[in-house]
Design an enzyme around this catalytic site. Structure first.
Site, PDB file in Angstrom:
ATOM      1  N   LYS A 108      -5.706   2.697  -2.680  1.00  0.00           N
ATOM      2  CA  LYS A 108      -4.956   2.143  -1.547  1.00  0.00           C
ATOM      3  C   LYS A 108      -5.837   2.017  -0.304  1.00  0.00           C
ATOM      4  O   LYS A 108      -5.704   1.060   0.466  1.00  0.00           O
ATOM      5  CB  LYS A 108      -3.723   3.009  -1.256  1.00  0.00           C
ATOM      6  CG  LYS A 108      -2.684   2.992  -2.378  1.00  0.00           C
ATOM      7  CD  LYS A 108      -2.205   1.575  -2.695  1.00  0.00           C
ATOM      8  CE  LYS A 108      -1.063   1.571  -3.685  1.00  0.00           C
ATOM      9  NZ  LYS A 108      -0.615   0.193  -4.011  1.00  0.00           N
ATOM     10  N   TYR A 112      -5.257   7.843  -6.424  1.00  0.00           N
ATOM     11  CA  TYR A 112      -4.270   6.894  -5.900  1.00  0.00           C
ATOM     12  C   TYR A 112      -4.674   6.425  -4.507  1.00  0.00           C
ATOM     13  O   TYR A 112      -4.698   5.221  -4.220  1.00  0.00           O
ATOM     14  CB  TYR A 112      -2.895   7.566  -5.861  1.00  0.00           C
ATOM     15  CG  TYR A 112      -1.797   6.682  -5.317  1.00  0.00           C
ATOM     16  CD1 TYR A 112      -1.230   5.680  -6.101  1.00  0.00           C
ATOM     17  CD2 TYR A 112      -1.321   6.856  -4.018  1.00  0.00           C
ATOM     18  CE1 TYR A 112      -0.221   4.872  -5.604  1.00  0.00           C
ATOM     19  CE2 TYR A 112      -0.306   6.051  -3.514  1.00  0.00           C
ATOM     20  CZ  TYR A 112       0.241   5.058  -4.316  1.00  0.00           C
ATOM     21  OH  TYR A 112       1.233   4.246  -3.806  1.00  0.00           O
ATOM     22  N   SER A 137       0.857  -1.173   0.000  1.00  0.00           N
ATOM     23  CA  SER A 137       0.000   0.000   0.000  1.00  0.00           C
ATOM     24  C   SER A 137       0.900   1.232   0.000  1.00  0.00           C
ATOM     25  O   SER A 137       1.877   1.300  -0.744  1.00  0.00           O
ATOM     26  CB  SER A 137      -0.942  -0.042   1.205  1.00  0.00           C
ATOM     27  OG  SER A 137      -1.791   1.084   1.226  1.00  0.00           O
TER      28      SER A 137
END
Length: 274
Positions: A152, A148, A134
């Site tokens: 994650k 993004y 992650s």
């Protein structure tokens, strides 16, 4: 007995560092990448321990085929490392549906498919480990990284539930949350078309992403060593932030969330039927 690793995105960054660390520990690594030629040096240096496999993690049929092949030839996969990834910079409004979906394919749907593929044999053996790469951006975020971090955050939520499900079966789950490490991540980024109103907020993030590649303070080899140490521990953590910036960012975010919830605690609690 040596372990068998399947590592995606093994040709660079954390994937390559983990491959080298696993080899140094005497293990066998099936190194997966979209371009296997980038792994030729590792295969040549360790022909009995490293084999390159072509895999695009967004090709779910290929995921199943690769896991089945590795399991058939090696008898097991002891450690799965979901490392393949890239980044994206853009304000939430700037980021197109196609850009967002493409990132989820790489960071969420691909890793989920790999987890599903390896779990039957891990469950049968009552052993194994799943490592999810992650980011500190999986715990907190800031302007320009909405897409993004969304992927994650999703990977981390998936992994928290996964641990509850598989821990009683002897399977470990480790979520790694690095800060800025000297990998190719920032060089492997997509960028949304700009809207002028976001220049003040997202502009600095764009500049940081463009200028920061190659100057990050984190050492991927030391990160790999920390990951191996965590996996070998009797009580492997679920969350492992790495780097001073990663640790500071995660702890700072947790403190801020606690302070905010505490400030609104009375209002939040006073919501039951009278």
């Amino acid at each position: 007995m040596s372990k068998v690793w399947l590592i995606t995105g093994a040709n660079s960054g954390f994937g390559r560092a983990l491959t080298e660390a696993a080899v140094a520990a005497g293990d066998v690594v099936v190194a997966a990448a979209r371009r296997t030629e980038t792994l030729a040096d590792l295969v040549a240096a360790h022909p009995d321990q490293v084999e390159a496999v072509r895999l695009d993690v967004t090709d779910l049929a290929a995921v199943d085929a690769v896991v089945a092949d590795v399991t058939a030839r090696h008898g097991r996969i002891d450690v799965l490392v979901n490392n393949a990834g890239r980044t994206h910079v853009g304000a939430a409004e700037e980021t197109t549906d196609a850009e967002l979906r493409a990132l989820f394919e790489v960071h969420v749907f691909g890793p989920a498919a790999l987890v599903r593929a390896v779990l039957p044999s891990m469950r049968q053996r009552r052993s194994g480990a799943i490592v999810q790469l992650s980011s500190m951006g999986g715990q907190m975020s800031f302007a320009g990284f909405s897409a993004y971090s969304a992927t994650k955050f999703a990977l981390e939520g998936f992994s928290e539930a996964l641990l509850d499900e598989v821990a009683p079966l002897g399977i470990k789950v480790l979520v790694v949350e690095p800060g800025a490490f000297r990998t190719g991540l920032m060089g492997n980024r997509s960028v949304s078309a700009e809207i002028d109103d976001y220049a003040a907020t997202v502009g600095p993030t764009r500049a940081m992403a463009a200028a920061g590649d190659g100057a990050q303070p984190g050492d991927p080899a030391k990160a790999a060593a920390a990951i191996l140490t965590a996996l070998a521990a009797e009580n492997t953590p679920l969350h492992l932030p790495l780097g001073n910036d990663g640790v500071d960012a995660v702890l700072g975010h947790l403190d801020a969330v606690r302070a905010e919830v505490t400030a609104w605690e009375k209002t939040a609690r006073d919501t039951a039927f009278d």
